[in-house]
Design an enzyme around this catalytic site. Structure first.
Site, PDB file in Angstrom:
ATOM      1  N   GLU A 186       0.859  -1.201   0.000  1.00 47.31           N
ATOM      2  CA  GLU A 186       0.000   0.000   0.000  1.00 47.31           C
ATOM      3  C   GLU A 186       0.886   1.239   0.000  1.00 47.31           C
ATOM      4  O   GLU A 186       2.074   1.148   0.314  1.00 47.31           O
ATOM      5  CB  GLU A 186      -0.887  -0.022   1.257  1.00 47.31           C
ATOM      6  CG  GLU A 186      -1.773  -1.238   1.269  1.00 47.31           C
ATOM      7  CD  GLU A 186      -2.825  -1.217   2.373  1.00 47.31           C
ATOM      8  OE1 GLU A 186      -2.835  -0.250   3.171  1.00 47.31           O
ATOM      9  OE2 GLU A 186      -3.625  -2.153   2.409  1.00 47.31           O
TER      10      GLU A 186
ATOM     11  N   ALA B   5       2.524   1.236   3.328  1.00 47.61           N
ATOM     12  CA  ALA B   5       3.058  -0.001   3.916  1.00 47.61           C
ATOM     13  C   ALA B   5       3.584  -0.961   2.861  1.00 47.61           C
ATOM     14  O   ALA B   5       2.815  -1.485   2.055  1.00 47.61           O
ATOM     15  CB  ALA B   5       1.967  -0.699   4.738  1.00 47.61           C
TER      16      ALA B   5
ATOM     17  N   ALA C 250      -5.007 -11.081  12.353  1.00 47.13           N
ATOM     18  CA  ALA C 250      -5.897  -9.958  12.010  1.00 47.13           C
ATOM     19  C   ALA C 250      -6.007  -9.778  10.494  1.00 47.13           C
ATOM     20  O   ALA C 250      -6.672  -8.857  10.023  1.00 47.13           O
ATOM     21  CB  ALA C 250      -5.378  -8.673  12.645  1.00 47.13           C
TER      22      ALA C 250
ATOM     23  N   GLU D   2       8.574 -17.112  -3.643  1.00 46.62           N
ATOM     24  CA  GLU D   2       8.666 -15.759  -4.192  1.00 46.62           C
ATOM     25  C   GLU D   2      10.126 -15.298  -4.242  1.00 46.62           C
ATOM     26  O   GLU D   2      10.597 -14.760  -5.245  1.00 46.62           O
ATOM     27  CB  GLU D   2       7.844 -14.826  -3.306  1.00 46.62           C
ATOM     28  CG  GLU D   2       7.552 -13.503  -3.961  1.00 46.62           C
ATOM     29  CD  GLU D   2       6.702 -12.607  -3.065  1.00 46.62           C
ATOM     30  OE1 GLU D   2       5.906 -13.136  -2.266  1.00 46.62           O
ATOM     31  OE2 GLU D   2       6.860 -11.386  -3.159  1.00 46.62           O
TER      32      GLU D   2
ATOM     33  N   GLY E   6      28.636   3.005 -25.284  1.00 47.46           N
ATOM     34  CA  GLY E   6      27.401   3.790 -25.418  1.00 47.46           C
ATOM     35  C   GLY E   6      26.184   2.927 -25.728  1.00 47.46           C
ATOM     36  O   GLY E   6      25.063   3.215 -25.282  1.00 47.46           O
TER      37      GLY E   6
HETATM   38  C1  LIG Z   1       8.161  -2.713 -10.069  1.00 45.71           C
HETATM   39  C2  LIG Z   1       7.578  -3.136  -8.747  1.00 45.71           C
HETATM   40  C3  LIG Z   1       6.728  -4.231  -8.712  1.00 45.71           C
HETATM   41  C4  LIG Z   1       6.131  -4.603  -7.506  1.00 45.71           C
HETATM   42  N1  LIG Z   1       5.222  -5.632  -7.497  1.00 45.71           N
HETATM   43  C5  LIG Z   1       4.493  -5.856  -6.371  1.00 45.71           C
HETATM   44  C6  LIG Z   1       3.405  -6.786  -6.392  1.00 45.71           C
HETATM   45  O1  LIG Z   1       3.125  -7.443  -7.403  1.00 45.71           O
HETATM   46  N2  LIG Z   1       2.669  -6.921  -5.258  1.00 45.71           N
HETATM   47  C7  LIG Z   1       2.943  -6.225  -4.126  1.00 45.71           C
HETATM   48  O2  LIG Z   1       2.228  -6.392  -3.146  1.00 45.71           O
HETATM   49  N3  LIG Z   1       3.997  -5.364  -4.065  1.00 45.71           N
HETATM   50  C8  LIG Z   1       4.765  -5.160  -5.159  1.00 45.71           C
HETATM   51  N4  LIG Z   1       5.814  -4.260  -5.137  1.00 45.71           N
HETATM   52  C9  LIG Z   1       6.100  -3.565  -3.902  1.00 45.71           C
HETATM   53  C10 LIG Z   1       7.430  -3.963  -3.279  1.00 45.71           C
HETATM   54  O3  LIG Z   1       7.371  -5.266  -2.771  1.00 45.71           O
HETATM   55  C11 LIG Z   1       7.761  -2.911  -2.209  1.00 45.71           C
HETATM   56  O4  LIG Z   1       8.052  -1.700  -2.901  1.00 45.71           O
HETATM   57  C12 LIG Z   1       8.909  -3.308  -1.317  1.00 45.71           C
HETATM   58  O5  LIG Z   1       8.548  -4.378  -0.489  1.00 45.71           O
HETATM   59  C13 LIG Z   1       9.401  -2.148  -0.438  1.00 45.71           C
HETATM   60  O6  LIG Z   1       8.343  -1.505   0.206  1.00 45.71           O
HETATM   61  P1  LIG Z   1       8.230   0.106   0.157  1.00 45.71           P
HETATM   62  O7  LIG Z   1       8.300   0.484  -1.274  1.00 45.71           O
HETATM   63  O8  LIG Z   1       7.060   0.510   0.936  1.00 45.71           O
HETATM   64  O9  LIG Z   1       9.557   0.613   0.836  1.00 45.71           O
HETATM   65  P2  LIG Z   1       9.808   0.883   2.467  1.00 45.71           P
HETATM   66  O10 LIG Z   1       9.264  -0.275   3.171  1.00 45.71           O
HETATM   67  O11 LIG Z   1       9.210   2.233   2.723  1.00 45.71           O
HETATM   68  O12 LIG Z   1      11.342   0.934   2.490  1.00 45.71           O
HETATM   69  C14 LIG Z   1      12.125   2.104   2.176  1.00 45.71           C
HETATM   70  C15 LIG Z   1      13.576   1.797   2.538  1.00 45.71           C
HETATM   71  O13 LIG Z   1      13.685   1.516   3.938  1.00 45.71           O
HETATM   72  C16 LIG Z   1      14.294   0.275   4.155  1.00 45.71           C
HETATM   73  N5  LIG Z   1      13.722  -0.397   5.323  1.00 45.71           N
HETATM   74  C17 LIG Z   1      12.404  -0.556   5.642  1.00 45.71           C
HETATM   75  N6  LIG Z   1      12.287  -1.249   6.775  1.00 45.71           N
HETATM   76  C18 LIG Z   1      13.540  -1.561   7.182  1.00 45.71           C
HETATM   77  C19 LIG Z   1      14.080  -2.271   8.294  1.00 45.71           C
HETATM   78  N7  LIG Z   1      13.300  -2.854   9.206  1.00 45.71           N
HETATM   79  N8  LIG Z   1      15.435  -2.379   8.382  1.00 45.71           N
HETATM   80  C20 LIG Z   1      16.239  -1.814   7.461  1.00 45.71           C
HETATM   81  N9  LIG Z   1      15.781  -1.134   6.404  1.00 45.71           N
HETATM   82  C21 LIG Z   1      14.456  -1.009   6.268  1.00 45.71           C
HETATM   83  C22 LIG Z   1      13.997  -0.521   2.884  1.00 45.71           C
HETATM   84  O14 LIG Z   1      14.924  -1.585   2.724  1.00 45.71           O
HETATM   85  C23 LIG Z   1      14.124   0.557   1.822  1.00 45.71           C
HETATM   86  O15 LIG Z   1      15.475   0.726   1.488  1.00 45.71           O
HETATM   87  C24 LIG Z   1       6.448  -3.903  -6.323  1.00 45.71           C
HETATM   88  C25 LIG Z   1       7.344  -2.821  -6.365  1.00 45.71           C
HETATM   89  C26 LIG Z   1       7.902  -2.430  -7.557  1.00 45.71           C
HETATM   90  C27 LIG Z   1       8.818  -1.242  -7.579  1.00 45.71           C
END
Ligand SMILES: Cc1cc2nc3c(=O)[nH]c(=O)nc-3n(C[C@H](O)[C@H](O)[C@H](O)COP(=O)(O)OP(=O)(O)OC[C@H]3O[C@@H](n4cnc5c(N)ncnc54)[C@H](O)[C@@H]3O)c2cc1C
Length: 387
Positions: A132, A135, A185, A248, A346
């Site tokens: 989301e 999240a 939940a 996965e 390039g």
């Molecule tokens: C092209 C693409 C395809 C995707 N496909 C799907 C899909 O099909 N279904 C789906 O549900 N999701 C999908 N995603 C979502 C993807 O799984 C998430 O973007 C990813 O899990 C990271 O979550 P976030 O973007 O909220 O980053 P955040 O959770 O906000 O993380 C931001 C940064 O903080 C770091 N961080 C966060 N928590 C911690 C911690 N506890 N310790 C250390 N570092 C931390 C992260 O490593 C990252 O560097 C996709 C994303 C992309 C870009």
């Protein structure tokens, strides 16, 4: 180094995949997918007809019945990526690794019978909607709710970054059915395209995987009937997600190894062909040394990934082991492709060249499926004996 994990059935299947690629993965098709930002339905149906989809679907539901043998999926990944069609590899992967498994392993008999046969043909495209806007890594922080009403649930909320999200017919959706953030939940519900109040949002513009759609989703009082609760029981969603994690993560590690292999092969061919200062690029010592490094990295990648593939087949790949191979493989992939881009000069920066597309695609391997930081956290917590 020669790999030894395949038997003649896998190689026969490889011929079939290559034949599909010859017929459907042309430069024109790749350009079209990239321009439209999605793999067209005709290609997905053709992939289904050729037997490239639904590999883990039991035969009684129209699939190949390969259940735990991910080597067939690995063949699909290797060949599609080697053909320069990372986006197609991605689309097939979402169907078979992220959507289908929730029905094969966790669906009720009715859910399997209703959805799997048409998922195996490519008629029904699936997606997994967890993330989301607020999240991603912290999945228990999701806000999308499914409130119990007579005969089903009312789903409200939004999702983002959902692969195949614009084209999917059925979305395995992670929702809150209870209070707080205890594992029980959460539930998984099947949201169907066309349900009132459900909208496929806009396709997101990405740096890589240009030919595979990634979209936002929104849910406003979407009525989802009880029969669409995955597994038929409330409160299992978090555990269900955990159950599919090894697959996965393994799938991303395999994609990483396949892309590194392809990047290496393209680079060797290019360096033998391209000339500068009256010599082939490969005759420069720097190029040869770089290529030697790439070659060793690719060998090591397969040795590790193949071991994980066999462990998965035997039901022995833990979530931690899968996390480890995911972060390691995708980081080696990045190194190999970066060196490959450099040796293309390039041309390595021009997306007409597969090395450039693979490099851009690879960047997200370290982000999705759980970021590599989260992977390291999982691995190191287990080593430290921390929950
Ligand atoms: C092209 C693409 C395809 C995707 N496909 C799907 C899909 O099909 N279904 C789906 O549900 N999701 C999908 N995603 C979502 C993807 O799984 C998430 O973007 C990813 O899990 C990271 O979550 P976030 O973007 O909220 O980053 P955040 O959770 O906000 O993380 C931001 C940064 O903080 C770091 N961080 C966060 N928590 C911690 C911690 N506890 N310790 C250390 N570092 C931390 C992260 O490593 C990252 O560097 C996709 C994303 C992309 C870009």
């Amino acid at each position: 180094m020669e790999r030894d994990i395949y038997d003649e059935d896998h190689e026969a299947f490889r011929d079939l995949v290559k034949d599909f690629i010859k017929r459907h993965v042309t430069n024109e098709a790749i350009e079209r997918w990239n321009a439209e930002g999605e793999i067209d339905r005709a290609t997905m149906l053709a992939a289904g007809e050729a037997g490239l989809i639904g590999l883990s679907v039991p035969e009684e539901f129209g699939g190949a019945g390969m259940l735990q043998d991910y080597r067939f999926r690995t063949v699909v990944m290797e060949e599609t990526i080697a053909a320069g069609a990372g986006s197609l590899a991605g689309a097939l992967g979402i169907q078979d690794d992220l959507a289908v498994p929730y029905l094969v392993h966790m669906g009720t008999q009715e859910q399997k019978a209703k959805w799997l046969p048409r998922m195996a043909t490519g008629e029904i495209i699936g997606a997994l909607a967890m993330t989301e806007p607020g999240a991603g890594s912290d999945l228990r922080g999701i806000k999308t709710t499914a409130k119990k009403v007579d005969g089903g649930y009312l789903v409200n909320g939004s999702k983002t970054f959902i692969s195949s999200g614009a084209t999917a017919d059925i979305l395995v959706t992670f929702v809150k059915t209870g209070e707080g953030n205890r594992p029980d939940a959460f539930s998984l519900v099947l949201v169907e395209s066309g349900m009132e109040g459900f909208e496929h949002g806009k396709k997101l513009h990405k740096m890589g995987f240009q030919g595979h759609d990634t979209a936002e989703l929104s849910f406003t009082d979407v009525f989802v009937p009880d029969e669409n609760l995955v597994g038929g029981k409330e409160g299992l969603g978090f555990v269900q997600l955990m159950m599919n994690l090894p697959l996965e993560r393994l799938s991303i590690a395999v994609a990483g190894a396949a892309a590194a292999q392809a990047g290496y092969d393209w680079t060797v061919a290019y360096a033998k062909d391209r000339e500068a200062f009256g010599e082939r690029i490969i005759d420069f010592q720097n190029t040869r040394f770089q290529i030697a490094d790439m070659s060793a990295t690719v060998d090591a990648l397969w040795a590790y990934v193949d071991r994980a593939l066999l462990a998965y087949k035997d039901g022995k790949l833990s979530a931690e082991e899968a996390a480890k191979v995911k972060f390691w493989a995708t980081e080696r992939e990045w190194e190999v492709l970066d060196a490959g881009v450099q040796l293309h000069g390039g041309y390595g920066y021009i997306t007409e060249y597969p090395i450039a597309r693979a490099f851009l695609d690879a960047r997200v391997h370290r982000i999705y499926g759980g970021t590599n930081e989260i992977m390291r956290d999982i691995v190191s917590r287990q080593i430290a004996g921390k929950r």
